[in-house]
Design a protein around this motif. Structure first.
Motif, PDB file in Angstrom:
ATOM      1  N   GLY A 112       0.690  -1.245   0.012  1.00  0.00           N
ATOM      2  CA  GLY A 112      -0.084  -0.110   0.014  1.00  0.00           C
ATOM      3  C   GLY A 112       1.024   1.258   0.012  1.00  0.00           C
ATOM      4  O   GLY A 112       1.870   1.212  -0.608  1.00  0.00           O
ATOM      5  N   SER A 113       0.405   2.189   0.677  1.00  0.00           N
ATOM      6  CA  SER A 113       0.904   3.693   0.673  1.00  0.00           C
ATOM      7  C   SER A 113       0.877   4.172   2.003  1.00  0.00           C
ATOM      8  O   SER A 113      -0.169   3.992   2.811  1.00  0.00           O
ATOM      9  CB  SER A 113       0.179   4.763  -0.251  1.00  0.00           C
ATOM     10  N   ILE A 114       1.794   5.100   2.405  1.00  0.00           N
ATOM     11  CA  ILE A 114       1.880   5.654   3.850  1.00  0.00           C
ATOM     12  C   ILE A 114       2.176   7.052   3.414  1.00  0.00           C
ATOM     13  O   ILE A 114       2.946   7.507   2.684  1.00  0.00           O
ATOM     14  CB  ILE A 114       3.172   5.239   4.542  1.00  0.00           C
ATOM     15  N   ASP A 115       1.177   7.752   4.003  1.00  0.00           N
ATOM     16  CA  ASP A 115       1.308   9.459   3.876  1.00  0.00           C
ATOM     17  C   ASP A 115       1.920  10.061   4.954  1.00  0.00           C
ATOM     18  O   ASP A 115       1.504   9.970   6.205  1.00  0.00           O
ATOM     19  CB  ASP A 115      -0.265  10.005   3.828  1.00  0.00           C
ATOM     20  N   TYR A 116       3.150  10.245   4.918  1.00  0.00           N
ATOM     21  CA  TYR A 116       4.183  10.761   6.103  1.00  0.00           C
ATOM     22  C   TYR A 116       3.789  12.053   6.368  1.00  0.00           C
ATOM     23  O   TYR A 116       4.404  12.263   7.717  1.00  0.00           O
ATOM     24  CB  TYR A 116       5.419  10.572   5.701  1.00  0.00           C
ATOM     25  N   ARG A 117       3.133  12.966   5.951  1.00  0.00           N
ATOM     26  CA  ARG A 117       2.696  14.202   6.713  1.00  0.00           C
ATOM     27  C   ARG A 117       1.329  14.083   7.259  1.00  0.00           C
ATOM     28  O   ARG A 117       1.146  14.536   8.358  1.00  0.00           O
ATOM     29  CB  ARG A 117       2.664  15.074   5.476  1.00  0.00           C
ATOM     30  N   GLY A 118       0.426  13.269   6.602  1.00  0.00           N
ATOM     31  CA  GLY A 118      -0.786  13.025   7.322  1.00  0.00           C
ATOM     32  C   GLY A 118      -0.803  12.022   8.383  1.00  0.00           C
ATOM     33  O   GLY A 118      -1.928  11.958   8.929  1.00  0.00           O
ATOM     34  N   LYS A 119       0.355  11.198   8.258  1.00  0.00           N
ATOM     35  CA  LYS A 119       0.299  10.067   9.400  1.00  0.00           C
ATOM     36  C   LYS A 119      -0.675   8.986   9.212  1.00  0.00           C
ATOM     37  O   LYS A 119      -1.271   8.474   9.996  1.00  0.00           O
ATOM     38  CB  LYS A 119       0.534  10.570  10.990  1.00  0.00           C
ATOM     39  N   LEU A 120      -1.044   8.398   7.907  1.00  0.00           N
ATOM     40  CA  LEU A 120      -2.106   7.699   7.717  1.00  0.00           C
ATOM     41  C   LEU A 120      -1.547   6.829   6.780  1.00  0.00           C
ATOM     42  O   LEU A 120      -0.912   7.229   5.671  1.00  0.00           O
ATOM     43  CB  LEU A 120      -3.379   8.695   7.322  1.00  0.00           C
ATOM     44  N   ALA A 121      -1.999   5.493   6.639  1.00  0.00           N
ATOM     45  CA  ALA A 121      -1.575   4.499   5.881  1.00  0.00           C
ATOM     46  C   ALA A 121      -2.512   3.751   5.449  1.00  0.00           C
ATOM     47  O   ALA A 121      -3.688   3.434   6.120  1.00  0.00           O
ATOM     48  CB  ALA A 121      -0.365   3.655   6.592  1.00  0.00           C
ATOM     49  N   TYR A 122      -2.721   2.962   4.128  1.00  0.00           N
ATOM     50  CA  TYR A 122      -3.677   2.296   3.714  1.00  0.00           C
ATOM     51  C   TYR A 122      -3.156   1.194   2.944  1.00  0.00           C
ATOM     52  O   TYR A 122      -2.316   1.378   1.956  1.00  0.00           O
ATOM     53  CB  TYR A 122      -4.512   3.205   3.114  1.00  0.00           C
TER      54      TYR A 122
END
Length: 208
Positions: free
Chosen positions: A39-49
Motif C-alpha cells: 500500500g501507501s503511507i502518507d508521512y505528512r498526514g500520518k495515515l497508511a492504507y
C-alpha cells in the motif's frame, strides 16, 4: 561510519516526509507463514492504507487495512485484490486500537508509519548511539549503503536490530527490523509500486 554516511542516515526519515508519501510492501513474519501488506503511507498526514494477503497460510486475514499511530481499521474480503482500490470502501470497516506490544503485525505497522519525520536526526549523535556502516547492496537498480541505525521510535539500545538500505541522496529503499516476538525480521520495502494518495475511511463500523 563516515560523516557522509551519518548525514544520509540522519536525513533518510526526513526524505520520506519531504516526499509526502511512499509506496511500501511490508512483510510481517509469523509462524503460520506471515502477512504481506502492499500500500501507501502518507508521512505528512500520518495515515497508511493498503491490502493484506497471507503468505503461505490461509486467507482468513486477507482484506484491506488502514492505520494511524493509534488505530487499526480492517475490511475483510473474500476475494482480495492484488492492490487496494484508490478509494477505501464506505462501509464494513472494523476499528480497534493499535497494540503497542505483543503483536508482530501492529509492531510492523507502527514501525512503518514511524519512518517519516518532519526534521532530520542529529548526524553527530547517530554514531554515538550505535549507528554503523554495514556494507553495500543494490535495491531496484539503485546502489545503496546498508547501515545499522536507530529504531523508528527512537528507543535506545536497538540500533543492532535495525538495518537501513539508503541511496546516495538519503532516500530510504528498505528497512529491516527484528521484533521481539518473531525469529524472522520485519521487512519494509519502498517504491514497490506507484504511490497512491491515502484517503481516510469515510465510515467506520464499531467492533462487534
Amino acid at each position: 561510519m563516515t560523516s557522509d554516511e551519518a548525514n544520509r542516515l540522519a536525513i533518510t526519515r526526513f526524505r520520506n516526509y519531504q516526499a509526502g508519501g511512499r509506496a511500501v510492501t511490508i512483510t510481517v513474519p509469523n509462524a503460520a507463514g506471515g502477512l504481506v501488506i502492499k500500500g501507501s503511507i502518507d508521512y505528512r498526514g500520518k495515515l497508511a492504507y493498503g491490502v493484506v494477503h497471507g503468505a503461505g497460510r490461509d486467507t482468513s486475514s486477507d482484506g484491506l487495512i488502514e492505520w494511524t499511530a493509534a488505530t487499526v481499521l480492517v475490511h475483510p474480503m473474500a476475494n482480495t485484490p492484488a492492490e487496494a482500490p484508490a478509494s477505501p470502501p464506505g462501509s464494513d470497516w472494523f476499528s480497534r486500537p493499535l497494540q503497542t506490544s505483543g503483536s508482530a503485525l501492529d509492531t510492523s505497522l507502527a514501525i512503518a508509519l514511524g519512518l517519516g519525520s518532519d526534521r532530520p536526526d542529529n548526524a553527530q549523535l547517530l554514531p554515538q548511539n550505535g549507528a554503523s556502516w554495514i556494507g553495500r547492496d543494490q535495491m531496484g537498480g539503485h546502489p545503496v549503503d546498508v547501515m545499522a541505525g536507530p529504531s523508528a521510535n527512537g528507543k535506545p539500545g536497538t540500533a543492532d536490530t535495525v538495518r537501513y538500505w539508503i541511496g546516495s541522496d538519503g532516500t530510504m529503499y528498505r528497512v529491516q527490523v527484528k521484533v521481539a516476538s518473531e525469529p524472522q525480521p520485519v521487512v519494509i520495502d519502498f517504491d514497490t509500486q506507484k504511490y497512491v494518495p491515502v484517503l481516510p475511511v469515510p465510515e467506520v463500523t464499531p467492533p462487534r
